[in-house]
Write a protein that holds these residues in place. Structure first.
Motif, PDB file in Angstrom:
ATOM      1  N   VAL A   1       0.857  -1.190   0.000  1.00 11.92           N
ATOM      2  CA  VAL A   1       0.000   0.000   0.000  1.00 11.92           C
ATOM      3  C   VAL A   1       0.886   1.230   0.000  1.00 11.92           C
ATOM      4  CG1 VAL A   1      -1.889   1.219   1.141  1.00 11.92           C
ATOM      5  CG2 VAL A   1      -1.697  -1.255   1.362  1.00 11.92           C
ATOM      6  N   GLY A   2       0.545   2.203  -0.813  1.00 10.35           N
ATOM      7  CA  GLY A   2       1.262   3.471  -0.822  1.00 10.35           C
ATOM      8  C   GLY A   2       0.468   4.560  -0.116  1.00 10.35           C
ATOM      9  N   HIS A   3       1.148   5.641   0.233  1.00  8.84           N
ATOM     10  CA  HIS A   3       0.502   6.819   0.829  1.00  8.84           C
ATOM     11  C   HIS A   3      -0.301   6.456   2.084  1.00  8.84           C
ATOM     12  CE1 HIS A   3       0.390   8.695  -3.500  1.00  8.84           C
ATOM     13  NE2 HIS A   3       1.617   8.490  -3.056  1.00  8.84           N
ATOM     14  N   VAL A   4       0.239   5.578   2.914  1.00  5.69           N
ATOM     15  CA  VAL A   4      -0.474   5.206   4.144  1.00  5.69           C
ATOM     16  C   VAL A   4      -0.473   6.405   5.089  1.00  5.69           C
ATOM     17  CG1 VAL A   4      -0.528   3.642   6.116  1.00  5.69           C
ATOM     18  CG2 VAL A   4       0.226   2.799   3.874  1.00  5.69           C
ATOM     19  N   ARG A   5      -1.655   6.860   5.446  1.00  4.05           N
ATOM     20  CA  ARG A   5      -1.762   8.002   6.357  1.00  4.05           C
ATOM     21  C   ARG A   5      -1.651   7.574   7.815  1.00  4.05           C
ATOM     22  NH1 ARG A   5      -5.540   8.756   2.262  1.00  4.05           N
ATOM     23  NH2 ARG A   5      -5.500  10.764   1.183  1.00  4.05           N
ATOM     24  N   LYS A   6      -2.288   6.441   8.136  1.00  5.06           N
ATOM     25  CA  LYS A   6      -2.291   5.952   9.524  1.00  5.06           C
ATOM     26  C   LYS A   6      -1.996   4.457   9.532  1.00  5.06           C
ATOM     27  CE  LYS A   6      -6.477   7.638  10.449  1.00  5.06           C
ATOM     28  NZ  LYS A   6      -6.665   8.568   9.309  1.00  5.06           N
ATOM     29  N   PHE A   7      -1.126   4.074  10.459  1.00  7.38           N
ATOM     30  CA  PHE A   7      -0.778   2.674  10.657  1.00  7.38           C
ATOM     31  C   PHE A   7      -1.172   2.364  12.104  1.00  7.38           C
ATOM     32  CE2 PHE A   7       3.006  -0.508   9.999  1.00  7.38           C
ATOM     33  CZ  PHE A   7       2.122  -1.565  10.068  1.00  7.38           C
ATOM     34  N   VAL A   8      -2.396   1.886  12.265  1.00  4.75           N
ATOM     35  CA  VAL A   8      -2.994   1.669  13.578  1.00  4.75           C
ATOM     36  C   VAL A   8      -2.777   0.212  13.980  1.00  4.75           C
ATOM     37  CG1 VAL A   8      -5.136   1.824  14.919  1.00  4.75           C
ATOM     38  CG2 VAL A   8      -4.750   3.378  12.988  1.00  4.75           C
ATOM     39  N   ALA A   9      -2.465  -0.011  15.241  1.00  3.08           N
ATOM     40  CA  ALA A   9      -2.188  -1.370  15.707  1.00  3.08           C
ATOM     41  C   ALA A   9      -3.048  -1.709  16.915  1.00  3.08           C
ATOM     42  CB  ALA A   9      -0.714  -1.519  16.050  1.00  3.08           C
ATOM     43  N   ILE A  10      -3.340  -3.007  17.034  1.00  5.75           N
ATOM     44  CA  ILE A  10      -4.152  -3.522  18.130  1.00  5.75           C
ATOM     45  C   ILE A  10      -3.292  -4.474  18.958  1.00  5.75           C
ATOM     46  CG2 ILE A  10      -6.271  -4.729  18.755  1.00  5.75           C
ATOM     47  CD1 ILE A  10      -6.716  -2.091  17.191  1.00  5.75           C
TER      48      ILE A  10
ATOM     49  N   GLU B   1     -11.721  -3.977  26.121  1.00  8.43           N
ATOM     50  CA  GLU B   1     -11.883  -3.217  24.889  1.00  8.43           C
ATOM     51  C   GLU B   1     -10.572  -3.300  24.121  1.00  8.43           C
ATOM     52  OE1 GLU B   1     -13.593   0.658  24.812  1.00  8.43           O
ATOM     53  OE2 GLU B   1     -14.777   0.337  26.624  1.00  8.43           O
ATOM     54  N   PRO B   2     -10.599  -3.069  22.812  1.00  9.96           N
ATOM     55  CA  PRO B   2      -9.358  -3.139  22.037  1.00  9.96           C
ATOM     56  C   PRO B   2      -8.287  -2.194  22.575  1.00  9.96           C
ATOM     57  CG  PRO B   2     -11.237  -3.139  20.561  1.00  9.96           C
ATOM     58  CD  PRO B   2     -11.786  -2.865  21.934  1.00  9.96           C
ATOM     59  N   VAL B   3      -7.053  -2.706  22.637  1.00 14.43           N
ATOM     60  CA  VAL B   3      -5.883  -1.899  22.992  1.00 14.43           C
ATOM     61  C   VAL B   3      -5.345  -1.308  21.696  1.00 14.43           C
ATOM     62  CG1 VAL B   3      -3.553  -1.943  23.936  1.00 14.43           C
ATOM     63  CG2 VAL B   3      -5.349  -3.362  24.971  1.00 14.43           C
ATOM     64  N   VAL B   4      -5.368   0.015  21.575  1.00 13.29           N
ATOM     65  CA  VAL B   4      -5.020   0.690  20.323  1.00 13.29           C
ATOM     66  C   VAL B   4      -3.741   1.497  20.520  1.00 13.29           C
ATOM     67  CG1 VAL B   4      -5.792   2.321  18.547  1.00 13.29           C
ATOM     68  CG2 VAL B   4      -7.462   0.845  19.707  1.00 13.29           C
ATOM     69  N   PHE B   5      -2.793   1.331  19.587  1.00  8.11           N
ATOM     70  CA  PHE B   5      -1.589   2.156  19.600  1.00  8.11           C
ATOM     71  C   PHE B   5      -1.192   2.443  18.159  1.00  8.11           C
ATOM     72  CE2 PHE B   5      -0.285  -2.275  19.800  1.00  8.11           C
ATOM     73  CZ  PHE B   5       0.750  -2.370  18.871  1.00  8.11           C
TER      74      PHE B   5
ATOM     75  N   GLY C   1       5.852   5.596  29.538  1.00 12.46           N
ATOM     76  CA  GLY C   1       4.993   6.095  28.473  1.00 12.46           C
ATOM     77  C   GLY C   1       4.264   4.992  27.738  1.00 12.46           C
ATOM     78  N   THR C   2       3.944   5.237  26.478  1.00 11.08           N
ATOM     79  CA  THR C   2       3.082   4.354  25.712  1.00 11.08           C
ATOM     80  C   THR C   2       3.880   3.294  24.945  1.00 11.08           C
ATOM     81  OG1 THR C   2       3.155   5.731  23.732  1.00 11.08           O
ATOM     82  CG2 THR C   2       1.493   6.277  25.383  1.00 11.08           C
ATOM     83  N   TRP C   3       3.147   2.290  24.457  1.00 11.31           N
ATOM     84  CA  TRP C   3       3.761   1.237  23.643  1.00 11.31           C
ATOM     85  C   TRP C   3       4.376   1.788  22.358  1.00 11.31           C
ATOM     86  CZ3 TRP C   3       0.126  -3.623  23.254  1.00 11.31           C
ATOM     87  CH2 TRP C   3      -0.050  -4.172  24.538  1.00 11.31           C
ATOM     88  N   ASP C   4       3.856   2.913  21.871  1.00 16.72           N
ATOM     89  CA  ASP C   4       4.273   3.446  20.577  1.00 16.72           C
ATOM     90  C   ASP C   4       5.796   3.528  20.445  1.00 16.72           C
ATOM     91  OD1 ASP C   4       1.583   3.923  20.895  1.00 16.72           O
ATOM     92  OD2 ASP C   4       1.625   5.968  20.163  1.00 16.72           O
ATOM     93  N   LYS C   5       6.476   3.821  21.547  1.00 19.89           N
ATOM     94  CA  LYS C   5       7.925   4.044  21.482  1.00 19.89           C
ATOM     95  C   LYS C   5       8.668   2.814  21.001  1.00 19.89           C
ATOM     96  CE  LYS C   5       8.724   5.696  25.672  1.00 19.89           C
ATOM     97  NZ  LYS C   5       9.445   6.365  26.779  1.00 19.89           N
ATOM     98  N   GLY C   6       8.143   1.624  21.289  1.00 23.23           N
ATOM     99  CA  GLY C   6       8.832   0.408  20.881  1.00 23.23           C
ATOM    100  C   GLY C   6       8.337  -0.185  19.587  1.00 23.23           C
ATOM    101  N   LYS C   7       7.404   0.481  18.928  1.00 24.72           N
ATOM    102  CA  LYS C   7       6.721  -0.130  17.783  1.00 24.72           C
ATOM    103  C   LYS C   7       7.021   0.510  16.434  1.00 24.72           C
ATOM    104  CE  LYS C   7       4.040  -3.279  19.842  1.00 24.72           C
ATOM    105  NZ  LYS C   7       3.886  -4.677  19.376  1.00 24.72           N
ATOM    106  N   GLY C   8       7.613   1.679  16.418  1.00 20.02           N
ATOM    107  CA  GLY C   8       7.719   2.414  15.169  1.00 20.02           C
ATOM    108  C   GLY C   8       9.113   2.698  14.672  1.00 20.02           C
ATOM    109  N   PHE C   9      10.127   1.968  15.180  1.00 24.86           N
ATOM    110  CA  PHE C   9      11.471   2.168  14.653  1.00 24.86           C
ATOM    111  C   PHE C   9      11.486   1.882  13.141  1.00 24.86           C
ATOM    112  CE2 PHE C   9      12.467   1.393  19.143  1.00 24.86           C
ATOM    113  CZ  PHE C   9      13.421   2.372  19.395  1.00 24.86           C
ATOM    114  N   ASP C  10      12.425   2.515  12.444  1.00 28.88           N
ATOM    115  CA  ASP C  10      12.563   2.278  11.013  1.00 28.88           C
ATOM    116  C   ASP C  10      12.657   0.779  10.726  1.00 28.88           C
ATOM    117  OD1 ASP C  10      12.561   5.003  10.710  1.00 28.88           O
ATOM    118  OD2 ASP C  10      14.678   5.164  10.163  1.00 28.88           O
ATOM    119  N   THR C  11      11.963   0.331   9.698  1.00 22.58           N
ATOM    120  CA  THR C  11      11.889  -1.056   9.200  1.00 22.58           C
ATOM    121  C   THR C  11      11.018  -1.961  10.057  1.00 22.58           C
ATOM    122  OG1 THR C  11      13.816  -2.125  10.308  1.00 22.58           O
ATOM    123  CG2 THR C  11      14.252  -0.822   8.296  1.00 22.58           C
ATOM    124  N   PHE C  12      10.330  -1.443  11.081  1.00 24.84           N
ATOM    125  CA  PHE C  12       9.531  -2.277  11.984  1.00 24.84           C
ATOM    126  C   PHE C  12       8.126  -2.549  11.444  1.00 24.84           C
ATOM    127  CE2 PHE C  12      11.438  -2.321  16.530  1.00 24.84           C
ATOM    128  CZ  PHE C  12      12.678  -2.666  16.028  1.00 24.84           C
ATOM    129  N   GLY C  13       7.876  -2.234  10.145  1.00 27.60           N
ATOM    130  CA  GLY C  13       6.541  -2.466   9.603  1.00 27.60           C
ATOM    131  C   GLY C  13       6.540  -3.080   8.217  1.00 27.60           C
TER     132      GLY C  13
END
Length: 280
Positions: free
Chosen positions: A67-76, A94-98, A167-179
């Motif tokens: 997929v190109g031009h992804v605006r949001k990469f939401v994770a559960i 309830e869903p855990v969203v980050f 802080g939040t889970w986000d810090k460990g989830k978005g390093f370069d190449t992690f998706g």
């Protein structure tokens, strides 16, 4: 349909997989597998094309993120009860969203790079939902109508930054190449039952994860509806839906990536990824 993007990083072209597994060039019909091309109308136009009428792509080009031009990469998070148990955490009510930052997105077979100083980089095979139209406060009953298709995601995670650095889970989830995303988007009409797909992940040929989307706590329709209450989802947005048990953090003793490994993962009907792991 199986839609994909191929070519050098930053120069990917849109493509379609034909019945024989060959890549066909779609650039004469759409600019990218993104935005309006993923809408119901856009997908209908692509579905009307005879793949054999498209130029054949020779060789084995690099596959980009599907997929190109992804605006949001939401994770559960914690969306499989057995994964919650191996993590020592309660099953969520309830869903855990980050978030995974969109800058972490790479092709399905690109290298995964362990960040500098990391000691707890981990793997997670997941089902990705690709949104096909603007979606806000949609009901569960109508949610799947807003889905363009599905793909394989490796939700690579640095556990120390995720859980031990505040802080939040986000810090460990978005390093370069992690998706890593792909190899292709499989349109919704090709998946008879998205809640009955087997999934797996190997590291250096050893099977660590074996699961099924049938054991999700919150199913795909519920997740799309829930997330659409929190934000307006746009065409090309990706929701990655949680992982079954078998992550490195859940092993006894724990096992984390050190560099030099090969991860191979896949989901029935959605294809397979292979990533070499290296240190930054």
């Amino acid at each position: 349909m199986k839609l994909l993007r191929y070519g050098p990083e930053g120069q990917e072209k849109p493509g379609m997989l034909d019945a024989d597994g060959n890549i066909r060039d779609l650039s004469g019909h759409v600019a990218d597998i993104a935005d309006e091309a993923l809408s119901p109308e856009g997908l209908a136009r692509l579905a009307a094309i005879d793949p054999t009428s498209l130029p054949l792509v020779e060789g084995s080009p690099r596959l980009g993120a599907c997929v190109g031009h992804v605006r949001k990469f939401v994770a559960i998070g914690l969306n499989y009860a057995d994964h919650a148990a191996e993590s020592g955490l309660a099953v969520p009510s309830e869903p855990v969203v980050f978030n995974k930052w969109t800058s972490c997105i790479v092709g399905p077979n690109d290298d995964v790079v362990i960040p500098k100083g990391s000691s707890k980089t981990d793997w997670e095979v997941e089902l990705g939902i690709v949104i096909g139209q603007r979606t806000s406060n949609v009901s569960k009953e109508q949610a799947l109508e807003h889905v363009a298709g599905y793909c394989v995601v490796n939700d690579v995670s640095e556990r120390e930054w995720q859980a031990e650095r505040g802080g939040t889970w986000d810090k460990g989830k978005g390093f370069d190449t992690f998706g890593p995303i792909g190899p292709w988007v499989v349109t919704r009409d090709e998946i008879a039952d998205v809640q009955n797909l087997k999934m797996w992940l190997d590291v250096d040929g050893k099977r660590f994860q074996t699961g099924s989307t049938g054991t999700m706590i919150f199913d795909v329709a519920t997740l799309v509806a829930y997330c659409s209450q929190l934000m307006t989802l746009m065409p090309g947005d990706v929701i990655t839906t949680g992982t079954p048990p078998g992550v490195g953090m859940g092993q006894k003793p724990q096992v984390f990536l050190k560099g030099g490994e090969t991860m191979t993962l896949g989901i029935d009907g959605l294809g397979q990824q292979t990533q070499k792991v290296r240190r930054a």
